[in-house]
Design an enzyme around this catalytic site. Structure first.
Site, PDB file in Angstrom:
ATOM      1  N   CYS A  28       0.584   3.127   3.692  1.00  0.00           N
ATOM      2  CA  CYS A  28       1.021   2.800   4.984  1.00  0.00           C
ATOM      3  C   CYS A  28       2.178   1.644   4.877  1.00  0.00           C
ATOM      4  CB  CYS A  28      -0.267   2.315   5.714  1.00  0.00           C
ATOM      5  SG  CYS A  28      -0.897   0.640   5.378  1.00  0.00           S
ATOM      6  N   CYS A  40      -5.004   1.016   6.753  1.00  0.00           N
ATOM      7  CA  CYS A  40      -5.001   2.417   6.652  1.00  0.00           C
ATOM      8  C   CYS A  40      -6.564   2.556   5.805  1.00  0.00           C
ATOM      9  CB  CYS A  40      -4.057   3.141   5.964  1.00  0.00           C
ATOM     10  SG  CYS A  40      -3.856   2.731   4.074  1.00  0.00           S
ATOM     11  N   CYS A  66       0.885  -1.051   0.056  1.00  0.00           N
ATOM     12  CA  CYS A  66      -0.075   0.086  -0.056  1.00  0.00           C
ATOM     13  C   CYS A  66       0.855   1.226  -0.031  1.00  0.00           C
ATOM     14  CB  CYS A  66      -0.867   0.128   1.322  1.00  0.00           C
ATOM     15  SG  CYS A  66      -1.789   1.382   1.290  1.00  0.00           S
ATOM     16  N   CYS A 118      -8.505  -6.040  -9.153  1.00  0.00           N
ATOM     17  CA  CYS A 118      -8.198  -4.922 -10.320  1.00  0.00           C
ATOM     18  C   CYS A 118      -7.754  -3.390  -9.465  1.00  0.00           C
ATOM     19  CB  CYS A 118      -9.663  -4.642 -11.275  1.00  0.00           C
ATOM     20  SG  CYS A 118      -9.210  -3.849 -12.796  1.00  0.00           S
ATOM     21  N   CYS A 151      -7.271  -1.080   1.661  1.00  0.00           N
ATOM     22  CA  CYS A 151      -6.006  -1.642   2.584  1.00  0.00           C
ATOM     23  C   CYS A 151      -6.823  -1.884   4.006  1.00  0.00           C
ATOM     24  CB  CYS A 151      -4.857  -0.566   2.579  1.00  0.00           C
ATOM     25  SG  CYS A 151      -3.677  -0.871   3.761  1.00  0.00           S
TER      26      CYS A 151
END
Length: 129
Positions: free
Chosen positions: A49, A97, A46, A117, A94
């Site tokens: 984070c 976060c 991510c 996707c 995510c």
């Protein structure tokens, strides 16, 4: 859990397009992402984070214009019903976060049947050495 930057910190850290996609649920144009055709080995993280999201082993070319994966690292993402734009989809964020990453569909060509996707701007690749 990894530390989550504040929105003010993210506005300084991210490009306007990254902020739009990650924090305001935007979408990058198809076939524009830097990671679309990237075939390096490693782990996709991510961008906000650093949470580990997908292994490069799960990546495949879906022909849709966005990086696609057939499975996430267990516990790394959350799925949220998304009925925007008059269609029923499943948003993925995510788990750490809550940043928007993309959507998951049940039309994948592999044995999982999944097609996660993703927007390239949401991801960093930690290359395996």
């Amino acid at each position: 859990m990894k530390k989550v930057p504040t929105d003010e910190e993210l506005k300084e850290k991210l490009t306007p397009q990254e902020y739009l996609v990650l924090r305001e649920k935007g979408t990058e144009p198809p076939f524009s992402g830097k990671l679309l055709h990237d075939d390096r080995t490693g782990t996709y993280l991510c961008k906000v984070c650093g949470n580990e999201l997908f292994s490069s082993d799960a990546k495949f070319d879906s022909g849709t214009g966005w990086p696609s994966f057939d499975q996430a690292i267990p516990g790394s993402i959350e799925e949220i019903p998304d009925d925007s734009y008059g269609e029923h989809r499943t948003e993925i964020v995510c788990a750490n976060c809550k940043s928007h990453l993309g959507h998951v569909f049940n039309d994948g060509p592999t044995k999982t049947g999944k097609r996660y996707c993703l927007n390239s701007v949401c991801l960093d690749l930690e290359e395996k050495k």
